[in-house]
Design an enzyme around this catalytic site. Structure first.
Site, PDB file in Angstrom:
ATOM      1  CG  HIS A 138     -63.605  15.320 -66.994  1.00 33.11           C
ATOM      2  ND1 HIS A 138     -64.512  14.450 -66.421  1.00 33.11           N
ATOM      3  CD2 HIS A 138     -62.525  14.561 -67.314  1.00 33.11           C
ATOM      4  CE1 HIS A 138     -64.004  13.237 -66.377  1.00 33.11           C
ATOM      5  NE2 HIS A 138     -62.791  13.273 -66.919  1.00 33.11           N
TER       6      HIS A 138
ATOM      7  CG  ASP B 242     -70.485  23.031 -65.365  1.00 33.89           C
ATOM      8  OD1 ASP B 242     -69.402  22.428 -65.357  1.00 33.89           O
ATOM      9  OD2 ASP B 242     -71.152  23.245 -64.338  1.00 33.89           O
TER      10      ASP B 242
HETATM   11  P1  ADQ Z   1     -67.004  20.122 -61.360  1.00 28.16           P
HETATM   12  O1  ADQ Z   1     -66.743  21.464 -61.921  1.00 28.16           O
HETATM   13  O2  ADQ Z   1     -66.441  19.860 -60.035  1.00 28.16           O
HETATM   14  O3  ADQ Z   1     -66.550  18.973 -62.351  1.00 28.16           O
HETATM   15  P2  ADQ Z   1     -69.814  18.983 -61.274  1.00 28.16           P
HETATM   16  O4  ADQ Z   1     -70.008  18.188 -62.493  1.00 28.16           O
HETATM   17  O5  ADQ Z   1     -71.038  19.739 -60.882  1.00 28.16           O
HETATM   18  O6  ADQ Z   1     -68.643  20.056 -61.336  1.00 28.16           O
HETATM   19  O7  ADQ Z   1     -69.445  17.989 -60.133  1.00 28.16           O
HETATM   20  C1  ADQ Z   1     -69.439  18.390 -58.816  1.00 28.16           C
HETATM   21  C2  ADQ Z   1     -69.517  17.175 -57.900  1.00 28.16           C
HETATM   22  O8  ADQ Z   1     -69.104  17.611 -56.619  1.00 28.16           O
HETATM   23  C3  ADQ Z   1     -70.904  16.609 -57.795  1.00 28.16           C
HETATM   24  O9  ADQ Z   1     -70.846  15.217 -57.705  1.00 28.16           O
HETATM   25  C4  ADQ Z   1     -71.418  17.239 -56.519  1.00 28.16           C
HETATM   26  O10 ADQ Z   1     -72.302  16.435 -55.780  1.00 28.16           O
HETATM   27  C5  ADQ Z   1     -70.142  17.438 -55.710  1.00 28.16           C
HETATM   28  N1  ADQ Z   1     -70.300  18.649 -54.903  1.00 28.16           N
HETATM   29  C6  ADQ Z   1     -70.494  19.895 -55.311  1.00 28.16           C
HETATM   30  N2  ADQ Z   1     -70.674  20.715 -54.258  1.00 28.16           N
HETATM   31  C7  ADQ Z   1     -70.596  19.948 -53.169  1.00 28.16           C
HETATM   32  C8  ADQ Z   1     -70.717  20.178 -51.785  1.00 28.16           C
HETATM   33  N3  ADQ Z   1     -70.982  21.373 -51.287  1.00 28.16           N
HETATM   34  N4  ADQ Z   1     -70.563  19.139 -50.966  1.00 28.16           N
HETATM   35  C9  ADQ Z   1     -70.318  17.930 -51.447  1.00 28.16           C
HETATM   36  N5  ADQ Z   1     -70.218  17.633 -52.735  1.00 28.16           N
HETATM   37  C10 ADQ Z   1     -70.359  18.628 -53.588  1.00 28.16           C
HETATM   38  C11 ADQ Z   1     -65.894  18.899 -63.629  1.00 28.16           C
HETATM   39  C12 ADQ Z   1     -66.517  19.730 -64.755  1.00 28.16           C
HETATM   40  C13 ADQ Z   1     -67.973  19.380 -64.923  1.00 28.16           C
HETATM   41  C14 ADQ Z   1     -68.134  17.885 -65.163  1.00 28.16           C
HETATM   42  C15 ADQ Z   1     -67.355  17.093 -64.129  1.00 28.16           C
HETATM   43  C16 ADQ Z   1     -67.337  15.612 -64.489  1.00 28.16           C
HETATM   44  O11 ADQ Z   1     -66.365  21.125 -64.498  1.00 28.16           O
HETATM   45  O12 ADQ Z   1     -68.564  20.097 -66.003  1.00 28.16           O
HETATM   46  O13 ADQ Z   1     -69.501  17.527 -65.075  1.00 28.16           O
HETATM   47  O14 ADQ Z   1     -66.020  17.534 -64.031  1.00 28.16           O
HETATM   48  O15 ADQ Z   1     -66.890  15.402 -65.775  1.00 28.16           O
END
Ligand code: ADQ
Length: 463
Positions: free
Chosen positions: A157, A365
């Site tokens: 991921h 990311d």
């Molecule tokens: P993350 O690093 O956690 O994931 P991301 O892909 O942005 O990053 O996912 C975050 C998720 O958490 C989103 O669904 C978002 O809505 C939720 N989230 C973030 N902040 C929040 C908040 N304050 N309250 C509620 N929900 C919140 C890892 C990798 C990424 C990759 C994903 C999936 O680092 O690059 O996209 O896995 O593969």
């Protein structure tokens, strides 16, 4: 389709039919598992004094889960250690933050072996086994050592780092070689896939077959790019649902005619939060006429608080947001609203929709699902503008965002000014093209692309 056994570090037990869990991986996998009749195996997040291999089985909202507890030193060495203090920083190009301790590496091997010992009896001969993420890279090899002949896939991921960076990991060779136990390895982007192939060619002398084949010491695997998506239909619906509409109205009222810019990220150094604040500061300094007319809502719930670099970034952001607010605020206007807590997804959808600009500027990311959620939440008649880091995996698919170098405060400031001035017709045209992609390549597409590749692979003999 064959039964799916998904394995990841954490298993987030669904609390509703529509997700709600925090973290991209959990949101994506819950949606995928509901469709197949599979089981999701991983660490419960709980501690136990002595590891017994006891499995806690549950079924919630259509998702069967099987979890184990880990010993405190497992958590310290495997999770806080190798996963989050060695691999995470290194794979996000932060060699300066990566810690290389033999104890961490030993804990990583031990916990991967514990995962393998415990999950093997749950795997039936025809199952597809799908291992997820950097915590469990050697798991496939450990399953093979225990006689597992199933088709086993691995999906990363986070980014795969360029070869010269990976060479700074003491056991890089063993780690990459262990990946040849899988049948399919998947990456978020073509960029990551290329970096993996580059390592395999130069360091391992691998050969490349037609299609996606990579051959090393007689084992042939498929290495593919398979970008993760969101559940677009569900997220669009939730953006128009009652909760989101209520939040949207509240946000509009509290904005009091001001234009809102939003950032939503786990509090993590890879997300470029300091650089984002500095870019916004530059924008304020260069555009005095916008003072009192815009504000940035940054939502950043703390994560991995046990790790020192995360404590440090939190303190630095507190100081930086305080400084910028001190510099520019007046009695009626605060330029940054900085909130350190999570919000349910339905609420987030309403907030995204109320924001004219989505600011998604990670330094690195794997994908970044917030960028996709921001686009999915927009009103078709009056969509906002996505400002997106070139270094987020999502930039490969979302070329119609305003793409920026997140390290450059000037580029960020210019992009904010451009977004604020963008005419409605251009906003709609860009948004439409991004939505088309997010609809076509959603989480169900991702799941199918990966499992189809896995299903099409030939089961291999055990080592
Ligand atoms: P993350 O690093 O956690 O994931 P991301 O892909 O942005 O990053 O996912 C975050 C998720 O958490 C989103 O669904 C978002 O809505 C939720 N989230 C973030 N902040 C929040 C908040 N304050 N309250 C509620 N929900 C919140 C890892 C990798 C990424 C990759 C994903 C999936 O680092 O690059 O996209 O896995 O593969």
């Amino acid at each position: 389709m064959s039964r799916l056994v998904v394995i990841s570090n954490r298993v987030s037990v669904p609390t509703s039919d529509v997700g709600g869990a925090q973290g991209g991986l959990s949101v994506a996998l819950a949606a995928a598992l509901r469709e197949s009749n599979g089981v999701w195996f991983g660490w419960s997040g709980e501690e136990t004094e002595h590891f017994s291999g006891h499995i806690n089985f549950q079924r919630n909202f259509g998702v069967a889960t099987a979890t184990i507890d880990l010993e405190p030193h497992d958590i310290e060495e495997y999770y806080n250690g190798y996963a989050n203090r060695t691999l995470w920083p290194l794979f996000h190009y932060r060699v300066d933050l990566a810690e290389f301790e033999r104890g961490f590496a030993g804990g990583y091997e031990r916990v991967n072996a514990r995962f393998a010992d415990t999950v093997v009896p749950l795997i039936e001969p025809e199952d597809l086994v799908w291992v997820n993420d950097y915590h469990l890279i050697p798991l496939g090899q450990k399953l093979r050592e225990r006689g597992c002949r199933n088709r086993i896939g691995f999906f990363l991921h986070i980014p795969w780092p360029p070869m010269p960076l990976l060479l700074s990991l003491p056991s890089h060779r063993e780690l990459v070689q262990s990946m040849f136990a899988y049948d399919v390895v998947g990456f978020q982007t073509k960029d990551s896939l290329e970096a993996f192939r580059d390592y395999a060619r130069v360091q391992l002398g691998a050969d490349f077959g037609d299609d996606d084949g990579v051959v090393h010491e007689g084992r042939s695997i498929r290495a593919i790019a398979c970008p993760i998506g969101i559940d677009t239909t569900e997220f669009r619906a939730s953006a128009e649902g009652e909760v989101a509409r209520g939040v949207f109205e509240q946000m509009r009222a509290s904005a009091n005619g001001r234009t809102m810019i939003i950032g939503v990220d786990r509090l993590d150094y890879s997300k470029g939060l300091q650089e984002r604040f500095l870019g916004y500061e530059r924008f304020l300094a260069a555009n005095p006429d916008k003072h009192g007319a815009v504000f940035l809502l940054q939502i950043a719930p703390p994560s991995r608080g046990e790790v020192q670099s995360y404590q440090e970034i939190r303190a630095q952001l507190d100081a930086l947001s305080g400084r910028i607010n001190g510099e520019f605020a007046d009695a009626e206007w605060v330029p940054i609203r900085y909130v350190n807590k999570g919000h349910p997804r339905e609420q987030l959808a309403g907030m995204y929709r109320a924001a004219r600009i989505g600011l998604v500027t990670p330094l690195r990311d794997g994908m970044n699902l917030v960028a996709k959620e921001y686009v999915a939440a927009q009103d078709a008649k009056d969509p906002g503008v996505l400002i997106l880091s070139r270094f987020a995996g999502a930039a490969e698919q979302l070329a119609d965002a305003l793409l920026v170098n997140p390290h450059s405060p000037e580029e960020l400031a210019d992009a904010i000014a451009t977004a604020l001035a963008m005419p409605l017709t251009e906003r709609i045209a860009r948004w439409r093209r991004m939505l088309d992609n997010i609809e076509a390549e959603d989480v169900i597409w991702w799941r199918r692309r990966f499992t189809d590749a896995l299903e099409a692979s030939q089961p291999q003999a055990a080592n």
